[in-house]
Design a protein around this motif. Structure first.
Motif, PDB file in Angstrom:
ATOM      1  N   SER A  46       0.830  -1.212   0.000  1.00 43.19           N
ATOM      2  CA  SER A  46       0.000   0.000   0.000  1.00 43.19           C
ATOM      3  C   SER A  46       0.866   1.264   0.000  1.00 43.19           C
ATOM      4  O   SER A  46       0.530   2.249  -0.647  1.00 43.19           O
ATOM      5  CB  SER A  46      -0.958  -0.005   1.177  1.00 43.19           C
ATOM      6  N   SER A  47       1.990   1.223   0.716  1.00 41.66           N
ATOM      7  CA  SER A  47       2.867   2.400   0.718  1.00 41.66           C
ATOM      8  C   SER A  47       3.511   2.600  -0.659  1.00 41.66           C
ATOM      9  O   SER A  47       3.676   3.734  -1.110  1.00 41.66           O
ATOM     10  CB  SER A  47       3.936   2.267   1.800  1.00 41.66           C
ATOM     11  N   ILE A  48       3.837   1.495  -1.340  1.00 38.80           N
ATOM     12  CA  ILE A  48       4.392   1.608  -2.695  1.00 38.80           C
ATOM     13  C   ILE A  48       3.347   2.181  -3.644  1.00 38.80           C
ATOM     14  O   ILE A  48       3.640   3.071  -4.447  1.00 38.80           O
ATOM     15  CB  ILE A  48       4.908   0.233  -3.179  1.00 38.80           C
ATOM     16  N   LYS A  49       2.094   1.684  -3.543  1.00 39.49           N
ATOM     17  CA  LYS A  49       1.022   2.202  -4.394  1.00 39.49           C
ATOM     18  C   LYS A  49       0.769   3.679  -4.125  1.00 39.49           C
ATOM     19  O   LYS A  49       0.587   4.473  -5.044  1.00 39.49           O
ATOM     20  CB  LYS A  49      -0.271   1.407  -4.169  1.00 39.49           C
ATOM     21  N   LEU A  50       0.763   4.064  -2.876  1.00 43.39           N
ATOM     22  CA  LEU A  50       0.554   5.451  -2.505  1.00 43.39           C
ATOM     23  C   LEU A  50       1.663   6.343  -3.069  1.00 43.39           C
ATOM     24  O   LEU A  50       1.402   7.428  -3.592  1.00 43.39           O
ATOM     25  CB  LEU A  50       0.486   5.584  -0.983  1.00 43.39           C
ATOM     26  N   ALA A  51       2.904   5.860  -2.991  1.00 45.19           N
ATOM     27  CA  ALA A  51       4.029   6.622  -3.529  1.00 45.19           C
ATOM     28  C   ALA A  51       3.895   6.780  -5.040  1.00 45.19           C
ATOM     29  O   ALA A  51       4.163   7.857  -5.595  1.00 45.19           O
ATOM     30  CB  ALA A  51       5.345   5.928  -3.183  1.00 45.19           C
ATOM     31  N   GLN A  52       3.460   5.705  -5.731  1.00 45.39           N
ATOM     32  CA  GLN A  52       3.267   5.796  -7.178  1.00 45.39           C
ATOM     33  C   GLN A  52       2.157   6.782  -7.527  1.00 45.39           C
ATOM     34  O   GLN A  52       2.289   7.568  -8.469  1.00 45.39           O
ATOM     35  CB  GLN A  52       2.942   4.421  -7.760  1.00 45.39           C
ATOM     36  N   GLU A  53       1.048   6.737  -6.779  1.00 46.63           N
ATOM     37  CA  GLU A  53      -0.059   7.666  -7.029  1.00 46.63           C
ATOM     38  C   GLU A  53       0.382   9.107  -6.802  1.00 46.63           C
ATOM     39  O   GLU A  53       0.035  10.008  -7.577  1.00 46.63           O
ATOM     40  CB  GLU A  53      -1.254   7.330  -6.138  1.00 46.63           C
TER      41      GLU A  53
END
Length: 165
Positions: A46-53
């Motif tokens: 989720s932190s990786i997805k948030l960083a990508q967003e």
């Protein structure tokens, strides 16, 4: 500061420091360990997805022009036709007719000050006048001087008529 961080990381790997004190640490069942591991894994994803967003949003903001979306602004402002009183086509034509014509810069009479196109025009007109005068002289064999004088008088009248208008 960097040295302290490195020392802390090394001590974690070596097992010198622990996150929890030894008294608080208790035995966990296999299910609890798997659940904790899965939670850490999901948090990481989720932190990786948030960083990508966030990176995509940052790129969109950078790509968007300074003004942004003009639609809300256009909706809020009144139309131009409401602000300016309507003008009819006939009044536009009348205003065009009432305009004062723009005075052109007078053409130079000195040959050295003329542009090449003006020089060419002048030479063409002078050669046509000369050829016309020669034809008139050929037709009137009585007195060439009177023919030349008559031709010059006609030419001066033409120039005077063209000048005032």
């Amino acid at each position: 500061m960097v040295f302290v961080k490195r020392l802390y990381i090394l001590s974690l790997f070596c097992g010198l420091l622990s996150y929890e004190s030894p008294e608080v640490k208790k035995q966990q069942s296999k299910k609890e360990k798997m659940k904790e591991r899965r939670d850490r894994w999901l948090n990481k994803i989720s932190s990786i997805k948030l960083a990508q967003e966030q990176q995509v949003a940052r790129a969109k903001r950078a790509a968007m022009p300074v003004v942004g979306d003009m639609r809300p602004l256009a909706d809020a402002l009144p139309e131009l036709s409401q602000l300016i009183p309507s003008t009819t086509k006939t009044s536009r034509k009348a205003s065009r007719k009432n305009r004062v014509p723009v005075k052109k810069k007078p053409e130079p009479t000195d040959f050295s000050l003329m542009k090449p196109a003006q020089k060419r025009k002048l030479l063409e007109s002078e050669t046509s006048r000369f050829s016309e005068a020669v034809k008139n002289l050929a037709h009137s064999t009585t007195n060439p001087l009177t023919a030349i004088g008559e031709h010059l008088r006609k030419r001066l009248k033409q120039e005077e008529e063209q000048e005032p208008s």
